[in-house]
Write an enzyme that holds these catalytic residues in place. Structure first.
Site, PDB file in Angstrom:
ATOM      1  N   TYR A 155     -18.995  -1.879  18.930  1.00  0.00           N
ATOM      2  CA  TYR A 155     -17.622  -2.325  19.202  1.00  0.00           C
ATOM      3  C   TYR A 155     -17.536  -3.059  20.550  1.00  0.00           C
ATOM      4  O   TYR A 155     -16.953  -4.148  20.646  1.00  0.00           O
ATOM      5  CB  TYR A 155     -16.706  -1.100  19.195  1.00  0.00           C
ATOM      6  CG  TYR A 155     -15.242  -1.378  19.377  1.00  0.00           C
ATOM      7  CD1 TYR A 155     -14.463  -1.817  18.309  1.00  0.00           C
ATOM      8  CD2 TYR A 155     -14.618  -1.191  20.608  1.00  0.00           C
ATOM      9  CE1 TYR A 155     -13.103  -2.061  18.473  1.00  0.00           C
ATOM     10  CE2 TYR A 155     -13.264  -1.424  20.777  1.00  0.00           C
ATOM     11  CZ  TYR A 155     -12.507  -1.858  19.709  1.00  0.00           C
ATOM     12  OH  TYR A 155     -11.166  -2.092  19.863  1.00  0.00           O
ATOM     13  N   ILE A 188      -4.196   2.283  23.087  1.00  0.00           N
ATOM     14  CA  ILE A 188      -2.901   2.019  22.442  1.00  0.00           C
ATOM     15  C   ILE A 188      -2.748   2.994  21.275  1.00  0.00           C
ATOM     16  O   ILE A 188      -3.715   3.228  20.518  1.00  0.00           O
ATOM     17  CB  ILE A 188      -2.830   0.568  21.906  1.00  0.00           C
ATOM     18  CG1 ILE A 188      -3.189  -0.462  23.005  1.00  0.00           C
ATOM     19  CG2 ILE A 188      -1.448   0.271  21.314  1.00  0.00           C
ATOM     20  CD1 ILE A 188      -2.292  -0.546  24.193  1.00  0.00           C
TER      21      ILE A 188
HETATM   22  N1  LIG Z   1      -5.631   0.941  19.408  1.00  0.00           N
HETATM   23  C1  LIG Z   1      -6.277   0.696  20.523  1.00  0.00           C
HETATM   24  O1  LIG Z   1      -6.295   1.522  21.461  1.00  0.00           O
HETATM   25  C2  LIG Z   1      -7.000  -0.596  20.725  1.00  0.00           C
HETATM   26  C3  LIG Z   1      -7.594  -0.812  21.966  1.00  0.00           C
HETATM   27  C4  LIG Z   1      -8.258  -2.003  22.204  1.00  0.00           C
HETATM   28  C5  LIG Z   1      -8.327  -2.961  21.216  1.00  0.00           C
HETATM   29  N2  LIG Z   1      -7.751  -2.730  20.009  1.00  0.00           N
HETATM   30  C6  LIG Z   1      -7.881  -3.775  19.012  1.00  0.00           C
HETATM   31  O2  LIG Z   1      -6.619  -4.091  18.471  1.00  0.00           O
HETATM   32  C7  LIG Z   1      -6.762  -4.574  17.133  1.00  0.00           C
HETATM   33  C8  LIG Z   1      -5.826  -3.825  16.207  1.00  0.00           C
HETATM   34  O3  LIG Z   1      -6.203  -2.456  16.190  1.00  0.00           O
HETATM   35  P1  LIG Z   1      -5.205  -1.254  15.848  1.00  0.00           P
HETATM   36  O4  LIG Z   1      -5.284  -0.288  16.963  1.00  0.00           O
HETATM   37  O5  LIG Z   1      -3.883  -1.778  15.422  1.00  0.00           O
HETATM   38  O6  LIG Z   1      -5.995  -0.574  14.641  1.00  0.00           O
HETATM   39  P2  LIG Z   1      -5.613  -0.442  13.085  1.00  0.00           P
HETATM   40  O7  LIG Z   1      -6.788   0.226  12.487  1.00  0.00           O
HETATM   41  O8  LIG Z   1      -4.266   0.153  12.960  1.00  0.00           O
HETATM   42  O9  LIG Z   1      -5.509  -1.959  12.631  1.00  0.00           O
HETATM   43  C9  LIG Z   1      -6.623  -2.765  12.350  1.00  0.00           C
HETATM   44  C10 LIG Z   1      -6.250  -3.669  11.212  1.00  0.00           C
HETATM   45  O10 LIG Z   1      -7.348  -4.526  10.906  1.00  0.00           O
HETATM   46  C11 LIG Z   1      -7.456  -4.593   9.503  1.00  0.00           C
HETATM   47  N3  LIG Z   1      -8.829  -4.933   9.126  1.00  0.00           N
HETATM   48  C12 LIG Z   1      -9.943  -4.190   9.277  1.00  0.00           C
HETATM   49  N4  LIG Z   1     -11.002  -4.838   8.798  1.00  0.00           N
HETATM   50  C13 LIG Z   1     -10.536  -6.026   8.305  1.00  0.00           C
HETATM   51  C14 LIG Z   1     -11.149  -7.141   7.694  1.00  0.00           C
HETATM   52  N5  LIG Z   1     -12.476  -7.184   7.438  1.00  0.00           N
HETATM   53  N6  LIG Z   1     -10.360  -8.197   7.347  1.00  0.00           N
HETATM   54  C15 LIG Z   1      -9.035  -8.174   7.593  1.00  0.00           C
HETATM   55  N7  LIG Z   1      -8.417  -7.154   8.173  1.00  0.00           N
HETATM   56  C16 LIG Z   1      -9.159  -6.087   8.529  1.00  0.00           C
HETATM   57  C17 LIG Z   1      -7.052  -3.233   8.990  1.00  0.00           C
HETATM   58  O11 LIG Z   1      -6.672  -3.278   7.643  1.00  0.00           O
HETATM   59  C18 LIG Z   1      -5.912  -2.894   9.933  1.00  0.00           C
HETATM   60  O12 LIG Z   1      -4.685  -3.370   9.433  1.00  0.00           O
HETATM   61  C19 LIG Z   1      -8.245  -4.403  16.802  1.00  0.00           C
HETATM   62  O13 LIG Z   1      -8.922  -5.623  16.979  1.00  0.00           O
HETATM   63  C20 LIG Z   1      -8.721  -3.390  17.813  1.00  0.00           C
HETATM   64  O14 LIG Z   1     -10.102  -3.501  18.075  1.00  0.00           O
HETATM   65  C21 LIG Z   1      -7.091  -1.568  19.740  1.00  0.00           C
END
Ligand SMILES: NC(=O)c1ccc[n+]([C@@H]2O[C@H](COP(=O)([O-])OP(=O)(O)OC[C@H]3O[C@@H](n4cnc5c(N)ncnc54)[C@H](O)[C@@H]3O)[C@@H](O)[C@H]2O)c1
Length: 245
Positions: A155, A188
């Site tokens: 990641y 988040i």
């Molecule tokens: N939640 C956190 O603390 C956090 C921190 C840093 C970065 N992020 C980043 O934020 C973004 C959103 O994450 P989140 O926390 O909302 O998680 P989440 O798991 O709720 O959302 C991720 C989304 O990506 C979609 N997804 C996964 N694989 C996919 C693919 N191959 N094609 C299309 N869609 C796909 C999933 O269906 C889901 O809707 C991500 O890139 C994650 O790495 C999140």
């Protein structure tokens, strides 16, 4: 009120992606809600936007790891909406494991979605943006890509790569008035962080002493999508409560 621009957001059926698409719709963008998983959840986001705003919102299935799907969906959206002004690469997954025990499938799955997925989407939209001499590309990275995180070699590498890709796209596309920036969230509150071990310890290490909300990220994305950020490209904005200071 509609602002005449169209934004597309990947992985937008829940979590941060859904908050981004809702915020952009509230700001007047027509929105294409791309989803990788649950169609019902994407449809519920679309319905909510249609009930509360006057913008156009449509849903599209798109696995970002699949280059052909990305290309096809972008062409479909351009045909349906007329143009695209904003691309938000939000789709992402985790497959945490220590380097010692991480399986190759776990490494590849994360790189294919988080890093190659963004490349597929940028490449698919790029020609359209170049022709228009306008475009805002916003990549959702992570503080993991800045600091490294134990148990997240896949990641962290994908997000560090995404930051480097952001800077490269910014350099390549700036001559045609296309901006590319990254947002690096910290902790988040979403499905991704639901099962986090050592939660209290983690929260304590955040200077603002709390987890962020998806809306915190969405607000920064909205700024980077707007004219207010027209002179900003190739940068990474942390939305992390100070975690990575
Ligand atoms: N939640 C956190 O603390 C956090 C921190 C840093 C970065 N992020 C980043 O934020 C973004 C959103 O994450 P989140 O926390 O909302 O998680 P989440 O798991 O709720 O959302 C991720 C989304 O990506 C979609 N997804 C996964 N694989 C996919 C693919 N191959 N094609 C299309 N869609 C796909 C999933 O269906 C889901 O809707 C991500 O890139 C994650 O790495 C999140």
């Amino acid at each position: 009120m509609q602002n005449g621009k169209t934004a597309i957001v990947t992985g937008a059926s829940g979590g941060i992606g859904a908050a981004i698409v809702r915020k952009l719709a509230a700001d007047g963008y027509n929105v294409a809600i791309l989803y990788g998983g649950n169609r019902e959840k994407a449809e519920a986001v679309r319905q909510d936007i249609c009930d509360n705003t006057d913008v156009r919102a449509e849903i599209y299935a798109c696995d970002v790891a699949d280059a052909a799907q990305c290309k096809a969906v972008v062409a479909e959206i351009i045909a349906a909406f007329g143009s695209i002004e904003v691309l938000v690469n939000n789709a992402g997954i985790t497959r945490d494991n220590l380097i010692l025990t991480m399986r190759e499938e776990e490494f590849d799955a994360v790189i294919n979605t988080n890093l190659k997925g963004c490349f597929h989407m940028i490449q698919s939209c790029c020609k359209h943006f170049l022709r228009k001499k306008y475009g805002k590309i916003i990549n959702i990275a992570s503080v993991s890509g800045l600091l490294g995180t134990a148990g997240q070699a896949n990641y962290a590498a994908s997000k560090a790569g995404l930051i480097a890709m952001t800077k490269t796209a910014a350099r390549e596309l700036a001559g045609k008035n296309i901006c590319c920036n990254a947002v690096a969230p910290g902790f988040i509150e979403t499905a991704m962080t639901q099962d986090l071990k050592n939660r209290e310890q983690y929260l304590n290490s955040i200077p603002l002493k709390r987890a962020g909300q998806p809306e915190d990220v969405a607000n920064t994305v909205a700024f980077l999508a707007s004219d207010a950020s027209d002179y900003i490209t190739g940068t990474v904005i942390r939305v992390d409560g100070g975690l990575a200071i």
